[in-house]
Design a protein around this motif. Structure first.
Motif, PDB file in Angstrom:
ATOM      1  N   VAL A   1       0.834  -1.200   0.000  1.00 55.51           N
ATOM      2  CA  VAL A   1       0.000   0.000   0.000  1.00 55.51           C
ATOM      3  C   VAL A   1       0.869   1.251   0.000  1.00 55.51           C
ATOM      4  O   VAL A   1       0.636   2.197  -0.767  1.00 55.51           O
ATOM      5  CB  VAL A   1      -0.950   0.003   1.222  1.00 55.51           C
ATOM      6  N   ALA A   2       1.892   1.258   0.857  1.00 59.87           N
ATOM      7  CA  ALA A   2       2.774   2.425   0.942  1.00 59.87           C
ATOM      8  C   ALA A   2       3.513   2.656  -0.362  1.00 59.87           C
ATOM      9  O   ALA A   2       3.668   3.802  -0.816  1.00 59.87           O
ATOM     10  CB  ALA A   2       3.761   2.247   2.093  1.00 59.87           C
ATOM     11  N   ASN A   3       3.981   1.591  -1.006  1.00 61.72           N
ATOM     12  CA  ASN A   3       4.722   1.732  -2.260  1.00 61.72           C
ATOM     13  C   ASN A   3       3.836   2.216  -3.398  1.00 61.72           C
ATOM     14  O   ASN A   3       4.261   3.000  -4.254  1.00 61.72           O
ATOM     15  CB  ASN A   3       5.358   0.394  -2.639  1.00 61.72           C
ATOM     16  N   LEU A   4       2.603   1.727  -3.446  1.00 65.33           N
ATOM     17  CA  LEU A   4       1.702   2.094  -4.540  1.00 65.33           C
ATOM     18  C   LEU A   4       1.081   3.470  -4.344  1.00 65.33           C
ATOM     19  O   LEU A   4       0.914   4.230  -5.300  1.00 65.33           O
ATOM     20  CB  LEU A   4       0.586   1.046  -4.659  1.00 65.33           C
ATOM     21  N   LEU A   5       0.735   3.801  -3.116  1.00 65.80           N
ATOM     22  CA  LEU A   5      -0.042   5.006  -2.839  1.00 65.80           C
ATOM     23  C   LEU A   5       0.815   6.144  -2.308  1.00 65.80           C
ATOM     24  O   LEU A   5       0.554   7.313  -2.602  1.00 65.80           O
ATOM     25  CB  LEU A   5      -1.154   4.675  -1.832  1.00 65.80           C
ATOM     26  N   GLY A   6       1.815   5.847  -1.503  1.00 64.29           N
ATOM     27  CA  GLY A   6       2.578   6.901  -0.845  1.00 64.29           C
ATOM     28  C   GLY A   6       1.714   7.719   0.089  1.00 64.29           C
ATOM     29  O   GLY A   6       1.721   8.956   0.027  1.00 64.29           O
ATOM     30  N   PRO A   7       0.952   7.079   0.988  1.00 60.31           N
ATOM     31  CA  PRO A   7       0.002   7.819   1.825  1.00 60.31           C
ATOM     32  C   PRO A   7       0.699   8.622   2.918  1.00 60.31           C
ATOM     33  O   PRO A   7       1.854   8.368   3.273  1.00 60.31           O
ATOM     34  CB  PRO A   7      -0.849   6.710   2.443  1.00 60.31           C
ATOM     35  N   GLU A   8      -0.037   9.589   3.451  1.00 58.65           N
ATOM     36  CA  GLU A   8       0.479  10.334   4.598  1.00 58.65           C
ATOM     37  C   GLU A   8       0.469   9.477   5.854  1.00 58.65           C
ATOM     38  O   GLU A   8       1.272   9.684   6.753  1.00 58.65           O
ATOM     39  CB  GLU A   8      -0.350  11.601   4.812  1.00 58.65           C
ATOM     40  N   ARG A   9      -0.457   8.533   5.919  1.00 57.83           N
ATOM     41  CA  ARG A   9      -0.503   7.602   7.039  1.00 57.83           C
ATOM     42  C   ARG A   9      -1.314   6.381   6.661  1.00 57.83           C
ATOM     43  O   ARG A   9      -2.155   6.432   5.744  1.00 57.83           O
ATOM     44  CB  ARG A   9      -1.086   8.256   8.296  1.00 57.83           C
ATOM     45  N   VAL A  10      -1.065   5.289   7.373  1.00 58.55           N
ATOM     46  CA  VAL A  10      -1.874   4.080   7.253  1.00 58.55           C
ATOM     47  C   VAL A  10      -2.531   3.839   8.610  1.00 58.55           C
ATOM     48  O   VAL A  10      -1.852   3.858   9.647  1.00 58.55           O
ATOM     49  CB  VAL A  10      -1.023   2.854   6.855  1.00 58.55           C
ATOM     50  N   ILE A  11      -3.833   3.653   8.596  1.00 58.65           N
ATOM     51  CA  ILE A  11      -4.602   3.419   9.819  1.00 58.65           C
ATOM     52  C   ILE A  11      -4.987   1.947   9.851  1.00 58.65           C
ATOM     53  O   ILE A  11      -5.590   1.432   8.900  1.00 58.65           O
ATOM     54  CB  ILE A  11      -5.866   4.302   9.828  1.00 58.65           C
ATOM     55  N   VAL A  12      -4.623   1.267  10.916  1.00 55.81           N
ATOM     56  CA  VAL A  12      -4.941  -0.152  11.077  1.00 55.81           C
ATOM     57  C   VAL A  12      -6.056  -0.287  12.110  1.00 55.81           C
ATOM     58  O   VAL A  12      -5.930   0.210  13.241  1.00 55.81           O
ATOM     59  CB  VAL A  12      -3.708  -0.961  11.507  1.00 55.81           C
ATOM     60  N   ALA A  13      -7.146  -0.939  11.731  1.00 52.58           N
ATOM     61  CA  ALA A  13      -8.307  -1.093  12.605  1.00 52.58           C
ATOM     62  C   ALA A  13      -8.840  -2.520  12.474  1.00 52.58           C
ATOM     63  O   ALA A  13      -8.209  -3.384  11.861  1.00 52.58           O
ATOM     64  CB  ALA A  13      -9.384  -0.063  12.240  1.00 52.58           C
ATOM     65  N   GLY A  14      -9.998  -2.772  13.037  1.00 50.76           N
ATOM     66  CA  GLY A  14     -10.608  -4.097  12.986  1.00 50.76           C
ATOM     67  C   GLY A  14     -10.486  -4.814  14.320  1.00 50.76           C
ATOM     68  O   GLY A  14      -9.695  -4.449  15.190  1.00 50.76           O
ATOM     69  N   GLU A  15     -11.282  -5.878  14.484  1.00 51.31           N
ATOM     70  CA  GLU A  15     -11.288  -6.578  15.766  1.00 51.31           C
ATOM     71  C   GLU A  15      -9.952  -7.222  16.085  1.00 51.31           C
ATOM     72  O   GLU A  15      -9.634  -7.494  17.248  1.00 51.31           O
ATOM     73  CB  GLU A  15     -12.414  -7.615  15.807  1.00 51.31           C
ATOM     74  N   GLY A  16      -9.127  -7.446  15.049  1.00 53.32           N
ATOM     75  CA  GLY A  16      -7.829  -8.066  15.268  1.00 53.32           C
ATOM     76  C   GLY A  16      -6.833  -7.184  15.989  1.00 53.32           C
ATOM     77  O   GLY A  16      -5.818  -7.686  16.506  1.00 53.32           O
ATOM     78  N   VAL A  17      -7.078  -5.877  16.080  1.00 53.60           N
ATOM     79  CA  VAL A  17      -6.101  -5.007  16.733  1.00 53.60           C
ATOM     80  C   VAL A  17      -6.068  -5.224  18.242  1.00 53.60           C
ATOM     81  O   VAL A  17      -5.130  -4.775  18.909  1.00 53.60           O
ATOM     82  CB  VAL A  17      -6.345  -3.509  16.413  1.00 53.60           C
ATOM     83  N   SER A  18      -7.067  -5.926  18.788  1.00 53.94           N
ATOM     84  CA  SER A  18      -7.025  -6.227  20.227  1.00 53.94           C
ATOM     85  C   SER A  18      -5.847  -7.124  20.576  1.00 53.94           C
ATOM     86  O   SER A  18      -5.418  -7.172  21.726  1.00 53.94           O
ATOM     87  CB  SER A  18      -8.343  -6.877  20.667  1.00 53.94           C
ATOM     88  N   SER A  19      -5.322  -7.839  19.598  1.00 54.79           N
ATOM     89  CA  SER A  19      -4.132  -8.678  19.816  1.00 54.79           C
ATOM     90  C   SER A  19      -2.964  -8.176  18.962  1.00 54.79           C
ATOM     91  O   SER A  19      -2.084  -8.943  18.592  1.00 54.79           O
ATOM     92  CB  SER A  19      -4.446 -10.137  19.486  1.00 54.79           C
TER      93      SER A  19
END
Length: 409
Positions: free
Chosen positions: A323-341
């Motif tokens: 994602v970073a290589n293709l888009l070059g975003p200012e930030r990546v936000i990681v969410a979802g129920e999996g972030v509890s672990s």
């Protein structure tokens, strides 16, 4: 007097620009709207007057708004969204649950409720959504809106055609080729927009969360599935077929592992909750192991289980680097129920990301957000607000198709 229509007078891009800018940045002076949107001062004044006359915007007397007008000594009349003018409903459909929200026109949450979904076959699910909608509408009637909301934003996982409301494939519900938007719209007798759940969540992040005020970012979700949505130059990217951003099906994993989609080596085939649980059960020999128990084993130092989470983190990290290589975003936000672990993934994610991100892309910050599913429902409501304010030409055509009974080709 209530507004008896679904959107502004003209439904122009300028109206959408002005409204969205006020929603995400208000209270805000017209001079600042012009600066942020690139519209001329005359265009902003004309559009703002239309939206004020229609009840979508209002003046915010007494509220500060930094502006060129103020700095030059001229009085500023900041604008804000007239939140109580109307609103929208948002519902996310999960495998065994419906989560709904009533939002005002500014996207503010007013009511949030959950309902079990005891039968997720298409027809019972549509009936359950319709009953839930009616209950939410009854709650909205008591909230004092000038024009009671009607629009419903519906989100769910999978391959969703946003323009038509057509569900091509929703793996966790087991649905294929379902004209969901049309079915729910008939059941509730109201406009319905259907969106992929991660894309809807991304709209919420863009308007109210960590995407507010930036023009290029990505939201990646880990949990039941591995999802992604991207915003480029301030716009949510859906692509020609509404499937842009599906990093869960990038072939970055073991090519010997088959995914539920039929392909091999997908990120989701190694990093989704089900994939993790299947591997942990095989490693421990415990068929009754739950994902919560697997997390506890890993945190307690079980090397075999920890290695499974680490491998999943590595594959996710490669996906984030893509994602970073293709888009070059200012930030990546990681969410979802999996972030509890997330602590079990983090080291492997960051190592794989640092190794694979090209050049300056390795500087892209990764932000972890533990968001409740009510926020996903809020995203669905926000998508409905977008359609309320500026319905796309395609949606107008689809609404005409539904009214006239012309079937999808």
């Amino acid at each position: 007097m209530p507004i008896q229509r679904s959107g502004p007078v003209d439904g122009t891009p300028a109206e959408a620009e002005v409204f969205t800018t006020v929603l995400t940045s208000g209270p805000i002076a017209r001079a600042d709207i012009a600066r942020l949107t690139g519209l001329s001062s005359a265009a902003v004044t004309r559009v703002a007057k239309l939206l004020i006359d229609e009840g979508y915007l209002e003046y915010a007397p007494g509220e500060p708004a930094a502006s060129d007008e103020t700095r030059m000594g001229r009085p500023s009349s900041p604008l804000r969204v007239h939140a109580d003018q109307t609103g929208s409903f948002g519902v996310i459909v999960r495998r065994d649950e419906l989560i709904g929200m009533v939002c005002d026109l500014a996207g503010g949450p007013r009511v949030a409720e959950r309902r079990p979904l005891t039968d997720n076959r298409v027809e019972p699910a549509v009936a359950a959504v319709a009953a839930f909608y009616r209950d939410l509408a009854a709650s909205a009637q008591r909230l004092g809106f000038v024009d009671p909301p009607a629009h419903l934003g519906l989100s769910l996982s999978g391959d969703i055609d946003h323009d038509t409301g057509y569900v091509r494939y929703s793996p966790f519900l087991g649905w294929r080729d379902v004209d969901l938007g049309a079915a729910v719209s008939r059941a509730v007798a109201a406009p319905v927009v259907v969106e992929n759940d991660v894309k809807a969540l991304t709209v919420a992040e863009q308007w109210f969360g960590l995407g507010r005020g930036i023009t290029n970012f990505a939201v990646v979700t880990i949990g039941t599935g591995i999802g992604c949505a991207i915003v480029v130059d301030g716009g949510l990217v859906r692509g020609a077929h509404s499937v842009a951003g599906e990093i869960g099906h990038l072939p970055l994993g073991d090519p010997a592992v088959q995914c539920h989609c039929g392909a091999h080596g997908c990120v989701e085939a190694e990093a989704s909750t089900k994939a993790l649980l299947d591997r942990c059960r095989a490693a421990t020999g415990r068929d009754d192991l739950t994902i919560g128990a697997a997390v506890e084993l890993a945190r307690a130092g079980d090397d075999g289980v920890r290695a499974i989470f680490s491998r999943a983190g590595q594959v996710i990290g490669l996906a984030l680097a893509s994602v970073a290589n293709l888009l070059g975003p200012e930030r990546v936000i990681v969410a979802g129920e999996g972030v509890s672990s997330y602590d079990l993934f983090e080291t492997a994610i960051r190592e794989a990301f640092a190794e694979q991100a090209f050049g300056a892309a390795h500087q892209v910050p990764i932000h972890v957000r533990d968001l409740p599913f009510e926020e996903w429902a809020r995203g669905a409501a926000a998508v409905a607000i977008q359609e309320l304010v500026f319905p796309s030409r395609q949606r107008v055509a689809n609404d005409m198709r539904r009214r006239t009974g012309v079937r999808r080709g």
